[in-house]
Design an enzyme around this catalytic site. Structure first.
Site, PDB file in Angstrom:
ATOM      1  N   THR A 336       0.846  -1.188   0.000  1.00 32.20           N
ATOM      2  CA  THR A 336       0.000   0.000   0.000  1.00 32.20           C
ATOM      3  C   THR A 336       0.883   1.240   0.000  1.00 32.20           C
ATOM      4  OG1 THR A 336      -1.773   1.190   1.169  1.00 32.20           O
ATOM      5  CG2 THR A 336      -0.214  -0.027   2.528  1.00 32.20           C
ATOM      6  N   HIS A 389       2.333 -11.363  14.422  1.00 31.40           N
ATOM      7  CA  HIS A 389       3.386 -11.860  15.310  1.00 31.40           C
ATOM      8  C   HIS A 389       3.147 -13.316  15.715  1.00 31.40           C
ATOM      9  CE1 HIS A 389       6.928 -11.486  17.520  1.00 31.40           C
ATOM     10  NE2 HIS A 389       6.648 -10.474  18.324  1.00 31.40           N
TER      11      HIS A 389
END
Length: 418
Positions: A336, A389
């Site tokens: 993006t 994560h």
């Protein structure tokens, strides 16, 4: 009788919203002619009538949510043809003395009917219809330069930006898209969120709730890439008829980094990690209806020109509201670019079930320490990698971003990466 049914939209989409009825009860519809515009989570589409006839009933109103397979309208097949034959029989033997006055009184009615029919059969793109509806603009008053007379979104935008006195002839009830209401004595306006905006909001919240999202940052000296573009851009355009931008460099660098850190090109499904051996990169594109992420397929097998051409094509389709559902499905990683709007630094949010997204930002000239004694002004860009994560550790995330940085600061190395 023929039923208008909500068609199969996509494997993951089971419902849509009636954005606009293009026909109303009593209207004649040709076989294959558009009868309703549906708004789904990702794209707008128009549904055709499988039979020619007269619309007898609309079973859902604009704004209603409808399911795939649901009957939303009834068309009486052949009704218009029967009516035309009856009318011909009634008018075939008029008395000679009454012929002239009958013709004189019917001519204005026929002209009015013709104008109404022309207005109803107006050809316009779904994006143009939606924008006109939001701005309260009568599409029949919008001029178009299209040789086929199709009203495009750009035509509506141009028309809406004209001085007020040029558009004040529109009906008063179309002056405002939504009624203002008073709240604590202050004027406010309530605007219903489009289905796409509702879906975007829902998905973003889901991602933040269901992923352990973390972001790591770095900065890239864009000197080498900018110098290379400056030297090669004219010849590149002559050879490939497409301009050499930054996105192809970033896409190729991302593919190389994904090969080095395959977990970033994966998806978590229950207790299993799906490592994807292909590189379909999503490129975020901003539209008036919200952010969409069309996918560039097989980026590892494409050269710079092919990637730039594909990005240009899907961006145009996105802004013209012509993306197909297949254009938006199956991406493995997303890029993006908030820098096109001037963003200096941001934290991108993961796209769906992907575990990584790269955020690009504006290029800004800043003083950089070359060594202990020298400073130079360099074109610098901050980049951000948001990652899940649960799948990716900090070491992998930082290594991935450093790989992208090193390849862009030494763009010749991208050729060695294939």
């Amino acid at each position: 009788m023929a039923e208008i049914i909500v068609p199969e939209l996509a494997e993951s989409i089971t419902e849509g919203t009636i954005a606009q009825w293009l026909k109303k009860p009593g209207d004649y519809v040709e076989k294959g002619e558009y009868i309703v515009e549906l708004e789904t989570d990702k794209v707008n589409l128009e549904v055709i009538s499988e039979e020619a006839g007269v619309v007898q009933e609309l079973k859902a109103a604009e704004g209603d949510t409808v399911q795939v397979g649901e009957v939303i309208a009834i068309v009486e097949a052949g009704a218009a043809a029967t009516g035309a034959e009856t009318k011909a029989e009634q008018t075939s033997e008029p008395q000679q003395s009454e012929a002239a006055p009958v013709q004189a009184t019917q001519e204005p009615q026929e002209q009015e009917s013709s104008n109404t029919e022309s207005k109803e059969r107006l050809i316009a793109s779904p994006a143009a219809r939606k924008l006109a509806r939001e701005k309260g603009i009568d599409l029949s008053t919008v001029p178009t330069v299209d040789p086929l007379g199709r009203v495009r979104k750009q035509d509506v935008t141009t028309f809406s930006n004209q001085p007020k006195q040029q558009t004040q002839q529109q009906p008063a009830q179309a002056a405002a898209p939504a009624a203002a209401v008073q709240q604590d004595g202050k004027p406010v306006e309530r605007v219903r969120l489009s289905r796409r905006r509702q879906t975007i909001a829902k998905r973003l919240v889901e991602v933040q709730q269901n992923a352990a999202m973390l972001t790591t940052f770095n900065e890239i000296d864009m000197t080498a890439v900018m110098n290379l573009r400056k030297r090669k851009k004219d010849k590149f355009y002559e050879q490939h008829d497409v301009r050499l931008g930054f996105m192809s460099f970033f896409t190729k660098a991302v593919v190389a980094a994904l090969r080095k850190y395959p977990a970033v090109n994966s998806e978590l499904e229950g207790d299993e990690l799906i490592l994807k051996k292909y590189y379909d990169i999503g490129v975020a594109v901003s539209t008036d209806e919200g952010l969409v992420v069309p996918v560039i397929r097989d980026c590892d097998r494409k050269n710079f020109a092919e990637i730039e051409g594909d990005i240009l094509a899907v961006a145009k389709k996105a802004r013209d509201n012509k993306l197909a559902l297949s254009d938006l499905q199956g991406g493995t990683f997303t890029i993006t670019n908030g820098g096109v709007f001037g963003s200096l630094l941001s934290t991108p949010i993961l796209n769906g079930t992907q575990v990584g997204i790269l955020g690009m930002h504006t290029i800004q000239t800043r003083p950089v320490a070359i060594d202990a004694e020298r400073m130079e002004n360099r074109p610098m860009m901050y980049v951000a990698l948001s990652y899940d994560h649960r799948v990716i550790d900090g070491k992998e995330a930082v290594g991935f971003l450093v790989t992208v940085k090193n390849l862009l600061e030494n763009p010749e190395d991208l050729l060695l990466e294939g």
